[in-house]
Design a protein around this motif. Structure first.
Motif, short mmCIF file in Angstrom:
data_model
loop_
_atom_site.label_atom_id
_atom_site.label_comp_id
_atom_site.label_asym_id
_atom_site.label_seq_id
_atom_site.Cartn_x
_atom_site.Cartn_y
_atom_site.Cartn_z
N PRO A 175 46.66 52.42 46.20
CA PRO A 175 46.42 51.23 45.90
C PRO A 175 46.68 50.90 43.83
O PRO A 175 46.42 49.96 43.49
CB PRO A 175 45.29 51.36 46.00
CG PRO A 175 44.65 52.42 46.37
CD PRO A 175 46.02 53.13 46.24
N ARG A 176 47.22 52.79 43.62
CA ARG A 176 47.32 52.54 42.11
C ARG A 176 47.72 52.41 41.66
O ARG A 176 49.39 52.52 42.11
CB ARG A 176 46.72 54.67 41.73
CG ARG A 176 45.69 54.83 42.71
CD ARG A 176 45.78 56.44 43.11
NE ARG A 176 47.10 57.02 43.55
CZ ARG A 176 46.93 58.69 43.18
NH1 ARG A 176 46.29 59.12 42.00
NH2 ARG A 176 48.21 58.61 43.65
N VAL A 177 48.31 51.02 40.28
CA VAL A 177 48.62 50.57 39.53
C VAL A 177 48.73 51.34 38.44
O VAL A 177 47.80 50.92 38.12
CB VAL A 177 48.94 49.10 39.65
CG1 VAL A 177 49.83 48.49 38.71
CG2 VAL A 177 48.71 48.76 41.58
N CYS A 179 45.48 42.58 39.42
CA CYS A 179 45.03 43.21 40.38
C CYS A 179 43.18 43.72 40.69
O CYS A 179 43.96 44.21 41.84
CB CYS A 179 45.45 44.88 39.79
SG CYS A 179 47.07 45.11 39.41
N GLU A 191 42.68 41.48 43.92
CA GLU A 191 43.40 41.93 44.78
C GLU A 191 43.63 43.26 45.80
O GLU A 191 43.93 43.41 46.50
CB GLU A 191 45.26 41.54 44.84
CG GLU A 191 45.56 39.92 44.27
CD GLU A 191 45.44 38.85 45.83
OE1 GLU A 191 45.62 39.61 46.51
OE2 GLU A 191 45.36 38.04 45.13
N LEU A 247 43.47 45.27 44.41
CA LEU A 247 44.33 47.20 43.96
C LEU A 247 43.41 48.28 42.93
O LEU A 247 42.19 47.75 42.17
CB LEU A 247 45.44 46.40 43.07
CG LEU A 247 46.14 45.87 44.04
CD1 LEU A 247 47.72 45.23 43.34
CD2 LEU A 247 47.27 46.40 45.15
N ARG A 248 43.54 49.12 42.31
CA ARG A 248 42.81 50.38 41.67
C ARG A 248 44.04 50.43 40.63
O ARG A 248 44.31 51.18 40.63
CB ARG A 248 42.54 51.48 42.41
CG ARG A 248 41.61 51.07 43.35
CD ARG A 248 41.46 52.63 44.49
NE ARG A 248 41.00 53.49 43.44
CZ ARG A 248 41.67 55.09 43.58
NH1 ARG A 248 42.07 55.53 45.28
NH2 ARG A 248 41.47 55.80 42.96
N THR A 285 43.89 52.76 51.47
CA THR A 285 43.89 51.47 50.57
C THR A 285 42.40 51.36 49.97
O THR A 285 41.49 50.80 50.97
CB THR A 285 44.27 50.16 50.92
OG1 THR A 285 45.91 50.08 50.64
CG2 THR A 285 44.46 48.79 49.87
N SER A 291 39.87 48.94 47.55
CA SER A 291 38.98 47.47 47.50
C SER A 291 38.82 47.88 45.30
O SER A 291 37.74 48.56 45.50
CB SER A 291 38.65 46.72 48.10
OG SER A 291 36.84 47.12 48.17
N ALA A 322 49.53 43.77 46.51
CA ALA A 322 49.33 43.90 47.37
C ALA A 322 49.20 44.05 48.35
O ALA A 322 49.24 44.80 49.38
CB ALA A 322 48.13 42.91 46.64
N VAL A 334 50.87 46.55 49.30
CA VAL A 334 50.25 48.23 49.46
C VAL A 334 49.70 47.87 50.93
O VAL A 334 49.26 48.69 52.07
CB VAL A 334 49.29 48.03 48.37
CG1 VAL A 334 47.95 49.25 49.02
CG2 VAL A 334 49.72 48.35 47.16
N LYS A 335 49.45 46.73 51.25
CA LYS A 335 48.24 46.46 52.40
C LYS A 335 49.64 46.93 53.84
O LYS A 335 48.96 47.56 55.13
CB LYS A 335 48.11 44.90 53.11
CG LYS A 335 46.42 45.49 51.94
CD LYS A 335 45.85 43.76 52.00
CE LYS A 335 46.61 42.55 51.45
NZ LYS A 335 45.91 41.36 51.37
#
Length: 1003
Positions: free
Chosen positions: A509-511, A528, A531, A533-534, A683, A685, A729, A732-733
């Motif tokens: 999840p790292r963006v 992010c 949703e 994400l990190r 993942t 949150s 997102a 990612v899931k």
């Protein structure tokens, strides 16, 4: 077909044995019991069987059937003697018969549980899977009649029949006696037999869709001489797309002298065409459709697209017309798309089929699209075209009377030209099957679904399918469990589809966020977090950044091992005079392509604001993109000779087939067959205090080999940060689900040691027998405790307290401290209304509480008070299980009170659940941090909670008569848990539509 009275001395004609099935080559046939009216059909069928096949059946030359044979083979009691026939066009193409025998091989009646079975299939139809389908159905009939084994004598040279038995998956024994092979099959279904059955179903249904999408010839029935009209429009669209097969215009109103229409042969009927037509598009008024269907069936057409309207969308009379249409088409072995369909498209280079009302065929691409709405189909085609995304196939099913989303999943699963399956669904005819097929397909390629008519509680007009009563939130959770990417709008579907079709799946999840606008970067950062994400802090390249700066920053981010995806944000440059400049979008796009080409396999998305030419450049493929090479399969046909037997494919990319027409763009970045990569991250949150630990994760997937990594090409572009982030997102899931699905969860064996399945079954049988009611009955508290106890689920006892003295006596028996609570339905579990008094430590406190309770709420006879020993303090939760006739058994979990009842914060999983499902179930509610030590509280015993979920899942899975269970509340303490209340309802189990022999639905 009704039997004559003398035919059924024991049982009436079993019409529930009738079934439409899809055969191995994709054609359909009907299986039904043989009756006394079938004598002539049987004789005609036998005359068309070769001498060799007759020899294999009777072990001797047997040129014709005697009158005695005909009588024996058409007279059955449907118990000890049963015969089934497979028919096409009303004529037999195969038969099977069983005769019950005793242990010495002589004719017998029940309770003898063995039968001799024999098959005969017309030579012209051998190899189509007729015998395999007959074996599935005759085995189901035999089990229904108490037969547990089949015995068969087969000549050693009859390899085809031996293979049918050997490949069925049943437990079998073989011996060689008196010059023949003696086979014995145990008919109890096994995991292997179920897998074989579903594998055959998948191949047959996929083939049936492939025949529709890749015909060698097409006839448009109803194409008019004057321009306009539905039929003429379809014909012109077909020709404009460059269809590579042979096309014909058919209309009974044509003048006899008319030879061509729009350059293709024109005919008054199919009988005038010299060759067999593979696909017919029917565009005539509804009252003329039966005649057209009959013409198609009598001349060997393999499939129909019915664009004609006037069916179930018009009400009850239309629904009956629709059912008759399906029955008529299937009687000839044809499948139907429609009625009221928008049409179908196949963009494969050696097919180029546009048998639809879409005026422009979409570009070639890697997305398969199925929709139940013509209007939504138009919107999706337009949206994908604007984004520069191509399609591999498109089906708009209209009223979906036959071909459905399940069939499309079967086809997409093995279609090498489809990387992503998009489905717009308004109804689910068979939810159990849908989730099974979706899970299997999602394990190899993404499945994105928009579900319309979510809150109406009814099906849309025209959809004559069973209505499921489960809430939409439950449907969404079950789709997620199956790996389906569930989105709310068609715009979100397109957004997710173009990213998944062209980008690798993220490892986590790292963006990383980079761009030339601090504000747009912050908006992306916030999106992010929203949703789950990190995001890393945005990198501001400043408004003075050049395309070279973008290229260098993107290359650096792609090389950074601490990020899993990159979002690039871009706004127009500001010139020296302070005026905004649109700049050269093609230059920026080229710079981004260059960085991606040399970077690692990470997804990249672009968020842009009014940069002239950027969207168009991103929608065009990079010149450095390497062609996607696809392995040649047996389903590949040469471009110059497309046939209905093969799936047309080639290895070319869709890189130069499309350009964008607006500022939303997509670029084609190639992805490997398996786009998951290795990672040791799961993942995460947005920050929570504390965040619940992740459910047990499966070992990470092996990274793709270097030659299989995504190649540079199309990069998806979005006009808003929220849309890009939401699509990422979802990816990612989905990637996390793929990694976990690679190693399925399991049910711990330790449960078996504390579960009394036979004892529970005996209790259930006794309870149902004591109160025979098709609606079932709700168990009393003690009855429910006893049944649940058989599965190791302990419910704290309660004692009735009709008066204060009885309450005191109950407390003395249970031991202080105790709780006093009402059990009246309107006050149950309502502590907020004063119906529960806790921590009563002695007799005086109990009597005071009893008096207060009755003074406040009413007489004891109205309140039905009970006394219960106090449980250790903890978190109050609710665990439920229920059976929906369409979707199956569902296990639900939430916190008691407002979180689940007011906010709907409840998680769901299909039964049976695995250890991983149970762990994810308690972690997937929004209030999960309360279980893991929120605000300094002690974490509760989630391991005990997971075990409870597994035990309840086993109970409802083992015993479908348990149609609902509610454990409320379940107090989960730091050590252990206590179920304080339980309600259990028993009823005859609802019919299952996903078990038994394969069959097409009949609505």
């Amino acid at each position: 077909m009704e039997p004559k009275p003398e035919q059924s001395p024991h049982h009436a004609y079993p019409d529930h044995w009738e079934a439409d099935v899809v055969l191995r080559d994709g054609g359909t046939a009907r299986i039904r019991p043989i009756t006394t009216d079938d004598a002539e059909r049987l004789v005609s069928f036998y005359e068309q069987v070769s001498d060799e096949s007759k020899y294999y059946r009777f072990f001797a030359p047997y040129p014709r059937l005697s009158d005695r044979d005909v009588h024996r083979f058409t007279h059955h009691d449907y118990v000890d003697r049963v015969g089934l026939a497979v028919t096409i066009g009303g004529e037999f193409i195969g038969t099977v018969r069983y005769d019950r025998i005793d242990d010495r091989g002589r004719p017998a009646s029940a309770p003898a549980d063995e039968a001799e079975v024999a098959f005969l299939v017309q030579d012209a139809h051998q190899g189509r899977g007729v015998a395999s389908a007959l074996l599935e159905h005759i085995a189901a009939v035999a089990r229904e009649r108490g037969i547990r084994r089949f015995a068969a004598e087969v000549l050693p040279a009859n390899n085809k029949m031996i293979k049918v038995f050997r490949d069925a998956g049943y437990t079998q024994r073989r011996s060689f006696e008196d010059g023949s092979v003696h086979l014995t099959l145990d008919l109890e279904p096994t995991e292997e037999s179920l897998a074989v059955q579903r594998g055959r179903e998948q191949r047959a249904e996929a083939r049936s869709v492939q025949r529709l999408l890749a015909p060698g010839s097409v006839a448009v029935i109803g194409a008019g001489r004057t321009p306009g009209g539905v039929g003429r429009t379809v014909l012109r669209n077909l020709l404009a797309a460059g269809y590579t097969g042979r096309a014909y215009a058919v209309n009974r109103a044509f003048d006899e002298g008319l030879a061509t229409l729009d350059g293709v042969p024109a005919h008054r009927s199919l009988g005038e065409i010299d060759e067999q037509v593979d696909l017919a598009v029917i565009a005539v008024p509804a009252h003329q459709v039966p005649e057209a269907v009959a013409d198609c069936g009598e001349h060997g057409v393999q499939g129909l697209v019915v664009v004609s309207a006037g069916y179930a969308e018009r009400g009850a009379d239309g629904r009956e017309l629709q059912r008759e249409l399906v029955r008529q088409a299937r009687s000839y072995g044809m499948r139907i798309i429609g009625p009221n369909a928008f049409g179908i498209i196949n963009t494969a280079e050696n097919v180029r089929l546009n048998a639809s009302l879409a005026p422009e065929s979409p570009a070639r691409g890697r997305i398969g699209l199925f929709t139940q709405s013509g209007a939504i189909g138009i919107a999706l085609l337009s949206g994908l075209h604007r984004r520069g995304a191509g399609l591999s196939s498109f089906i708009s099913a209209g009223n979906r009377a036959d071909v459905s989303g399940n069939d499309f999943l079967q086809y997409s699963f093995e279609d090498p030209d489809t990387d992503v399956a998009l489905l717009y669904l308004e109804s689910l005819g068979n939810p159990r099957k849908f989730t099974r097929l979706a899970r299997r397909t999602a394990a190899v390629k993404p499945v994105v679904v928009v579900k319309g008519a979510r809150h109406s509680g009814t099906n849309p007009p025209g959809h004559a399918v069973p209505v499921s009563r489960i809430p939409d939130a439950t449907v969404s959770a079950l789709m997620r469990q199956a790996g389906v990417i569930r989105v709310d709008t068609v715009t979100e579907m397109v957004d997710a589809g173009i990213l998944l079709a062209g980008q690798p799946l993220p490892s986590g999840p790292r963006v990383a966020i980079l761009g030339n606008s601090e504000s747009l970067g912050l908006l992306t950062y916030d999106a992010c977090l929203a949703e789950g994400l990190r995001p890393r802090p945005p990198i501001d390249l400043t408004t003075a950044a050049s395309p070279q700066d973008f290229r260098d920053a993107l290359a650096e981010a792609l090389a950074d091992a601490t990020c899993d995806a990159v979002i690039v944000t871009a706004i127009p440059w500001v010139g020296e005079d302070g005026e905004a400049e649109t700049g050269d979008g093609q230059v920026l796009a080229a710079a981004l392509h260059t960085a991606v080409a040399g970077g690692s396999a990470k997804p990249v998305a672009v968020v842009h604001v009014e940069i002239g030419g950027l969207a168009e450049a991103l929608a065009a493929a990079s010149s450095t993109a390497a062609p996607r090479q696809r392995p040649t399969t047996a389903r590949t046909a040469p471009p110059e000779a497309p046939t209905d037997r093969e799936v047309p494919t080639d290895g070319t990319t869709d890189t130069d087939h499309t350009t964008a027409t607006d500022r939303e763009g997509a670029t084609d970045r190639q992805a490997p067959t398996d786009r998951t990569t290795d990672t040791d991250r799961t993942t995460a949150s947005a920050p929570a205090a504390p965040h619940p630990p992740a459910a047990p994760a499966a070992p990470e997937a092996t990274p793709p080999a270097p030659e299989d990594r995504p190649r540079p090409g199309r990069i998806p572009a979005y006009p808003a940060a929220e849309r890009a982030v939401r699509a990422l997102a979802e990816a990612v899931k989905y990637a996390q689900w793929r990694r976990q699905a690679a190693v399925p969860g399991k049910v711990p064996e330790l449960l078996d040691e504390t579960i009394d399945e036979a004892g529970a079954a005996a209790l259930i049988e006794a309870h149902l027998a004591a109160a025979p009611d098709p609606r079932g009955r709700q168990l009393g508290h003690d009855e429910a405790r006893e049944l649940l106890g058989r599965y190791g689920i302990d419910v704290r006892p309660t004692l009735p307290a009709p008066d204060p003295d009885a309450a005191v006596a109950a407390a003395a028996r249970l031991g202080y401290p105790v709780a006093l609570k009402t059990t009246a339905p309107h006050l149950r579990h309502r502590a907020d209304l004063g119906g529960v008094r806790l921590d009563l430590t002695d007799e005086d406190a109990l009597r005071r509480a009893y008096g207060d309770l009755t003074d406040l709420l009413g007489k004891p006879a109205e309140l039905l008070p009970v006394v219960q020993a106090m449980a250790p303090r903890g978190v109050d939760t609710v665990v439920r299980a229920s059976i929906d006739a369409a979707a199956g058994a569902v296990l639900s979990f939430g916190l008691a009170g407002a979180p689940s009842e007011l906010l709907g914060d409840t998680a769901h999983r299909l039964v049976p659940v695995t250890d991983r499902d149970a762990a994810e179930l308690i972690r997937s509610i929004r209030a999960a941090p309360v279980l893991f030590g929120w605000r300094g509280a002690a974490p509760v015993d989630t391991a005990a909670l997971e075990e409870l979920l597994l035990r309840l899942s086993r109970l409802v899975d083992d015993h479908p008569e348990v149609v609902s269970v509610a454990l409320e509340p379940v107090v989960v303490a730091p050590q252990g848990l206590t179920a304080l209340g339980a309600t259990v309802r028993l009823a005859p189990p609802p019919a299952r539509n996903d078990l038994g022999p394969r069959r097409l639905p009949s609505y």
